[in-house]
Design an enzyme around this catalytic site. Structure first.
Site, PDB file in Angstrom:
ATOM      1  N   ASP A  95       0.861  -1.166   0.000  1.00  0.00           N
ATOM      2  CA  ASP A  95       0.000   0.000   0.000  1.00  0.00           C
ATOM      3  C   ASP A  95       0.909   1.231   0.000  1.00  0.00           C
ATOM      4  O   ASP A  95       2.096   1.120   0.319  1.00  0.00           O
ATOM      5  CB  ASP A  95      -0.901  -0.034   1.239  1.00  0.00           C
ATOM      6  N   ASP A 114      -7.201  -1.710   4.863  1.00  0.00           N
ATOM      7  CA  ASP A 114      -6.752  -2.827   4.034  1.00  0.00           C
ATOM      8  C   ASP A 114      -7.104  -4.184   4.639  1.00  0.00           C
ATOM      9  O   ASP A 114      -6.462  -5.182   4.340  1.00  0.00           O
ATOM     10  CB  ASP A 114      -5.225  -2.742   3.840  1.00  0.00           C
TER      11      ASP A 114
END
Length: 810
Positions: free
Chosen positions: A520, A711
């Site tokens: 990410d 996430d």
């Protein structure tokens, strides 16, 4: 019915507890259609509860009697304790986001696997219980329940079947381990003493020439050796016989089976030879084997305790008491109270050398915090008024005054402790394979030993028995069984001291096999602290007003971008109503009665209409009904170690991918700076999930690295996942590992440790295999006698343990 139960009926003992039946006893219980006698109404009630709960199989599977009925009855102090837990469940449990309570208990009275099965099955049948998992090795019960039941009811249900449970206490558990160590040491001492005394009688027999030792004297020495061997057999060797019996009761073949058979066979053969006055005796070999094997187990126990040292320190790091300043700021006299009684808003005094009792906000004082317990960072961190103090950190400077932000049960350390309590419950695939191979290996070994005995019986009957014993002893799969768990325990300890908490047993093995590493962007490769660098205005709204509206919309958000707008907004932050957050898109709400949207171009277009062509192509946009208002450009500096981490993975031959919810341009810019070839921007959480699943469908083994906030789904779906977590995010993490320090470099350390662990495991498995390949034929051909076989087996196990402990070096 088990042997225990048949013996019970024959000896007229209580079916449940095994005590003699009193005269005129009339209590009984129906089990499997048979009336079984009980010694008292307590045992009858306990046995009836087990049967009524569907636990009849407990009596056929048990390997020992249950505790006596008085131990199962509720004592007055237990009644008070259960009532307290019912009225204040937060004293022993934490409540998750899904409303389910969870806690870890220590269970007393566990004797075998049948107890584990009974406890789990009995609790699973209780109303409101979501899950109950008991670790028979540690005695820890991980229990989850909802509001339809109470913890006191569940603990009372355990009492009803003869077990006592307490909230897990690290100090109490450490005391239990110390008692086990002392017991093992006493058994080792007795075996060593027996071995030395027996050798005093065995050596003269070995050294005597033909005719130099009278038969009567030799017989006396044999009987003396027999007597001196008895303590080693009936006390020191109890763990091996008990483990073998438990394995056979479960219809499995554990590594204690060949050990127990070898000891029993050598001892029985020696007793027969002593009674007959002819033949060889192996009392010296038996005592030496027991001593050497106990020595290797003592070394293994010490290694396991040492390898779990960092985790034990984490579990013992919570402050038990706190100095509460009730009248702050007018009164400054502190009072000492249990840390569990602290509430949000309480003011506490943290003296020098004491642990922070809960997550706090520093009010007065400047000093240094030791965060090594939480993050693995050895350097103290300077703190000033307004700083956050995580629970479990140690004050290394002057006294500090702080306000409790979250109570002790919800502190950072408490969350880590709950995660750690669940850590390592699963086994990696290679460990499961090793366990399965060890079981088949024992079966093959028993068949092979029997074949060797038959062959030697046909050729040289005098040597058949000692050679069969030597085969049983030398080929015990102890080294094979220790090869992996010891290495994993040592690696997990080393990583925890470096700020990496491994939550799943497969994590290191899977990380070593990883082909793709997916990062990410915000908060992972970047600092996660973006700042507004420039504002482009559209229309008449001033810059300060645009920033105030943006800050009002983001005030309730935990996203890193929210902090940037709150920091940039001048003056007092406005209040927003009817705020709605849309993952990956932005936020919408009413400020001053006007509807606004803040987020991506497509998101704001839905309320403001077509975007003006002169707005920048990247940024965060603000709009209202049919009007575009502003575009904010934000900058988020890269983590200083990000480039090195990416390069280290590339050197390992792994493909690195960047996934981001930010614009394609922003993602591509960061990727170019770090040398990442594949970057995908503008990803919603479900799109990130699809990218990972697409890679997996193509055969990739994917490691996902995120900040643990937005996430969760993709972290859960990846083959192995890492979250850079701190504070509240830890409680909801779906990752396999947590980087406690928030340092991305710890990820590269984990990859290096995974590689080293894999190498050590292969070395251990290779050594264990090579040892057995060489030693078993040597014993089968008569080249090793029983005591040499015991020495070889012990050295093999010690070599595996010591090799694994090399991983503890940080």
């Amino acid at each position: 019915m088990s042997n225990v139960n048949s013996a019970t009926s024959a000896a007229e003992l209580c079916f449940h507890c095994g005590l003699p039946l009193p005269d005129g006893a009339s209590w009984s219980v129906h089990v499997a259609g048979v009336v079984q006698p009980c010694c008292c109404p307590g045992c009858a009630a306990v046995a009836g509860a087990i049967v009524a709960g569907g636990g009849e199989a407990y009596y056929s599977d048990r390997c020992d009697y249950a505790p006596t009925a008085p131990a199962a009855r509720l004592a007055p102090e237990d009644q008070i304790r259960f009532a307290l837990y019912d009225s204040e469940p937060q004293r022993l449990a934490a409540r998750g986001a899904d409303g389910v309570w969870e806690a870890v208990f220590s269970v007393e009275g566990i004797r075998c696997a049948a107890c584990t099965w009974l406890i789990e099955q009995h609790l699973a049948r209780q109303a409101g219980v979501r899950s109950a998992t008991l670790n028979v090795a540690t005695g820890r019960l991980y229990l989850r329940w909802d509001d339809t039941t109470r913890p006191g009811v569940l603990l009372e249900a355990l009492h009803a079947i003869g077990y006592r449970a307490y909230p897990y206490d690290a100090a109490r558990y450490a005391g239990q381990l110390e008692r086990e160590r002392k017991t093992l040491f006493r058994q080792l001492f007795v075996a060593g003493l027996s071995m030395m005394q027996v050798m005093m009688y065995a050596v003269p027999v070995y050294l005597a020439d033909d005719g130099t030792l009278d038969a009567s004297m030799e017989g006396l020495m044999r009987w003396a050796s027999l007597c001196l061997t008895l303590p080693a057999i009936f006390y020191s060797a109890r763990p091996f016989f008990g483990g073998a019996w438990a394995s056979l009761r479960r219809r499995s073949l554990g590594m204690d089976v060949p050990v127990a058979l070898g000891i029993a066979a050598a001892f029985a053969g020696s007793v027969i030879a002593t009674a007959r006055g002819a033949g060889d005796v192996y009392f010296d070999s038996v005592t030496m084997f027991i001593f050497l094997l106990l020595g290797s187990r003592y070394l293994e126990l010490g290694a396991r305790r040492k390898a779990a040292g960092a985790l034990d320190r984490l579990l013992q790091g919570a402050a038990e008491s706190a100095w509460r300043v009730a009248g702050y700021p007018h009164r400054r006299e502190p009072e000492l109270i249990p840390a569990s009684q602290l509430c949000t808003g309480d003011v506490v005094l943290i003296k020098s050398g004491e642990a922070v009792p809960a997550d706090c906000l520093l009010l007065e004082g400047e000093g240094a915090l030791d965060l090594s317990l939480l993050t693995g960072e050895s350097e103290p961190q300077r703190v000033h008024p307004g700083a956050d103090l995580p629970g479990g950190a140690v004050n290394r400077a002057q006294p500090l005054t702080a306000r409790v932000a979250r109570p002790a049960g919800d502190s950072t350390l408490a969350m880590l402790t709950r995660l750690a309590a669940r850590a390592g419950q699963g086994k990696p695939a290679l460990a499961l394979w090793a366990d399965k191979v060890a079981g088949w290996f024992v079966l093959a070994l028993l068949v092979f030993a029997a074949g060797v005995f038959v062959v030697w019986q046909l050729h040289d009957p005098a040597r058949a028995w000692p050679i069969a014993v030597a085969v049983l002893v030398v080929s015990c799969p102890c080294a094979l069984s220790l090869a992996m768990p010891t290495a994993l325990a040592a690696a997990t300890d080393a990583l925890l001291r470096k700020g990496v908490l491994v939550l799943r047993g497969h994590a290191l093995e899977t990380l070593e096999r990883t082909t793709h590493v997916v990062f990410d962007k915000t908060g992972t490769l970047t600092q996660g602290r973006p700042s507004v660098s420039r504002t482009f205005l559209v229309g008449a709204l001033r810059e300060d007003a645009a920033l105030q509206v943006a800050a009002a919309l983001e005030q309730s958000s935990a996203h890193p971008l929210a902090a940037a707008f709150l920091a940039a907004a001048p003056g007092k932050v406005l209040q927003a109503q009817n705020v709605a957050h849309y993952a990956g898109l932005g936020v919408e709400g009413d400020v001053g009665g006007v509807r606004f949207r803040l987020g991506s171009v497509d998101f704001v277009t839905g309320i403001a209409g077509e975007a003006p062509g002169h707005l920048p192509g990247a940024g965060v946009y603000l709009g209202t009904v049919e009007a575009w208002l502003a575009c904010f450009l934000l900058e988020d500096a890269l983590r200083p170690e990000a480039a090195d981490v990416v390069e280290r993975f590339r050197r390992l031959g792994k493909e690195v991918i960047l996934l981001s919810g930010d614009s394609e341009r922003a993602a591509r810019r960061v990727a170019d700076e770090l040398g990442i070839a594949t970057a995908i921007g503008g990803c919603l959480p479900e799109q990130k999930l699809e990218v990972v699943r697409s890679l997996q469908r193509e055969g990739a083994v994917v490691a996902m690295v995120g900040d643990g906030v937005n996430d969760a789904a993709v972290l859960h779906a990846a083959n192995v996942s890492f979250a850079l977590g701190s504070g509240a995010a830890l409680a909801q993490t779906h990752a396999d590992c947590v980087l406690l320090s928030g340092r991305l470099g710890a990820l590269a350390d984990a990859a290096d440790m995974a590689r080293r662990t894999s190498r050590v495991i292969r070395q251990n498995l290779a050594w264990a295999t090579l040892y057995n390949v060489a030693a078993i034929p040597a014993a089968a051909f008569g080249l090793l006698n029983p005591w040499l076989s015991g020495l070889g087996m012990s050295i093999s196990s010690a070599a595996v343990v010591l090799n694994a402990l090399r991983l503890r070096r940080v």
